[in-house]
Structures are given as C-alpha cells and as structure tokens.
Design a protein around this motif. Sequence first.
Motif, PDB file in Angstrom:
ATOM      1  N   TRP A 172       0.855  -1.354  -0.210  1.00 60.33           N
ATOM      2  CA  TRP A 172      -0.161   0.100   0.102  1.00 60.33           C
ATOM      3  C   TRP A 172       0.678   1.134   0.032  1.00 60.33           C
ATOM      4  O   TRP A 172       1.831   1.441   0.871  1.00 60.33           O
ATOM      5  N   ALA A 173       0.460   2.154  -0.965  1.00 61.42           N
ATOM      6  CA  ALA A 173       1.087   3.434  -0.824  1.00 61.42           C
ATOM      7  C   ALA A 173       0.278   4.539  -0.734  1.00 61.42           C
ATOM      8  O   ALA A 173      -0.800   4.647  -1.288  1.00 61.42           O
ATOM      9  N   LEU A 174       0.723   5.593   0.152  1.00 63.99           N
ATOM     10  CA  LEU A 174      -0.173   6.915   0.473  1.00 63.99           C
ATOM     11  C   LEU A 174       0.809   7.964  -0.771  1.00 63.99           C
ATOM     12  O   LEU A 174       1.694   8.070  -0.434  1.00 63.99           O
TER      13      LEU A 174
ATOM     14  N   LEU B 297      -4.850  11.132   8.705  1.00 66.74           N
ATOM     15  CA  LEU B 297      -3.833   9.923   9.265  1.00 66.74           C
ATOM     16  C   LEU B 297      -4.920   9.079  10.127  1.00 66.74           C
ATOM     17  O   LEU B 297      -4.510   7.694   9.985  1.00 66.74           O
ATOM     18  N   GLU B 298      -5.685   9.419  10.964  1.00 68.26           N
ATOM     19  CA  GLU B 298      -6.509   8.761  11.877  1.00 68.26           C
ATOM     20  C   GLU B 298      -7.312   7.845  10.964  1.00 68.26           C
ATOM     21  O   GLU B 298      -7.676   6.459  11.338  1.00 68.26           O
TER      22      GLU B 298
ATOM     23  N   GLY C 120      -7.292   0.234   8.902  1.00 70.77           N
ATOM     24  CA  GLY C 120      -6.362  -0.878   9.357  1.00 70.77           C
ATOM     25  C   GLY C 120      -5.256  -1.096   8.078  1.00 70.77           C
ATOM     26  O   GLY C 120      -4.584  -2.129   7.725  1.00 70.77           O
ATOM     27  N   THR C 121      -5.097   0.041   7.402  1.00 73.67           N
ATOM     28  CA  THR C 121      -4.294  -0.208   6.108  1.00 73.67           C
ATOM     29  C   THR C 121      -2.768   0.081   6.511  1.00 73.67           C
ATOM     30  O   THR C 121      -2.309   0.839   7.261  1.00 73.67           O
TER      31      THR C 121
END
Length: 250
Positions: A8-10, A74-75, A81-82
């Motif tokens: 996973w990427a933000l 962010l929360e 759950g990522t």
Amino acid sequence: MVDVKNRWALITGAARGIGYLTAKLMAERGCNLILHSRDIVHTEKVLAEVKAMGVEAYAVAAELSDIDSVKAMLEEIDKRGTQVDIVMNNAGMQIAYRTDYFKTPVEDYTESFKINTIAPAMICYHFMPKMIERGFGRILNTTSGIALEPEQAGYSASKAALDKITIDLGSKVEGTDVMINLTDPGWCRTDLGGPNAPNAPESAIPGIAVGVFVDDKKSGRYLNAPFFAGLTLEEAVAKAEAEFDSPYQK
C-alpha cells in the motif's frame, strides 16, 4: 528492485499532474493506493482508473495547510487498518512569484511551510516508526531545484527545510530497508509549474518514483527525475543505485 505488488502506498496530491501520473505508474506495478487530495471529488477520475487496473484503492481528503485536517486523514487511514509501506509526499504549493521580492509578505513563508514542510513532516513522523518496526518502508519527499530566486523565497525555503528534515531522518535508518529520499520532477507544465515550463509532466516518469523501487539501503539522496528521463523503470533503478550515493560519511 523492490516488488510493490500488493503493498500500500499513500500518494498526496494524487488528483492531477505529477501525483496523478505517479498513481498510474504505481498501479501498473500492482501497488494498492491511498489517493489524497483536498476533496475526494477531485480523485474520482484517478481512483476509477487505478481500480480498473486491478489494484485496491481508496481516496482520502485533507487540507495540508490545516494540521488538524492532516491528523484526521492519518487517523482515518489507521482506522481502516491499512499497512502503509510507501509514502510519496507529492503535494505542494507555490504561493507566489514576487518581482518586488523585498516586499515578500510573511504569509508567503507561513503558508509555504505549512503545506510544503510541516504536513509532509507530520506524515513521515506518523508512518516511519511503523515502517521501522516492520523492517520495511519507502518514503519519497518531493523537493525543488529552484535556487538563487528570491522571487520564490517562501516556496524554495520551505522545500529546503523539507530537504533538511529528510536527510536528517535518513541518517537514522541508513543501512536498513526503511529508506527515505528526495525526488524532484523538474520544471514541468503542471498547475504548480505553469504553462511556460519547458518539460511535459510525463518527462518525470519513471524518475519521480525511482526512490520507491531502489533496494540498496541508502537514504538522504536527491533523486532528480530528469536524470532518468527516457529510461525504463528497471534502467532508472539501476542508474540510481549505481550513481547516487547517500550524503552520510561512511
């Protein structure tokens, strides 16, 4: 070279320009994506496109000049759950170009630092300890090559501060599989770069993302996308690992 499939990427600033192209590149490699913009409406197009490429993805929204908004984003990611293995702090703001630069207002600095320095730093501080705990992570902070232009002092100073934060953090993880580096798309014809920029946004691909795929445990580097123009991703990674060293004394 790192395989990002199913990781996973933000990506911040994913709705358009370099962020949009980066999202497509990562999806091509099978990376799942968290796509940030100021309003989730803005990422509807890219969200649909990357999902059609077979990856998982969802959108988040935050106004990066508002630290409470960043914290809420962010929360939200945590509540889902990522497990974020990759952070690409692409979003940025060029406040103004001041021909009469001796009259640069204070707001040029305060707004620039909120968006270009503080927000990406908070994102790093949130995800990097978790990466260290798991033993893997990649963070790319987008900087700028602007120099000797007091006309853009607020913007360039905020990017210089981000450079400092990135290099200092990198010294703490050097030699590990958690890597934090700098990337720079060059001067491209985006909303930030303006219509008179010499380079098409596509010229930043694949160089803008090479720091995600390097696998040599080196941090703190300035991986300037134009150095990798015209290369395949595999060629770009090989060039980065062979020619770009960490800034730390061995």
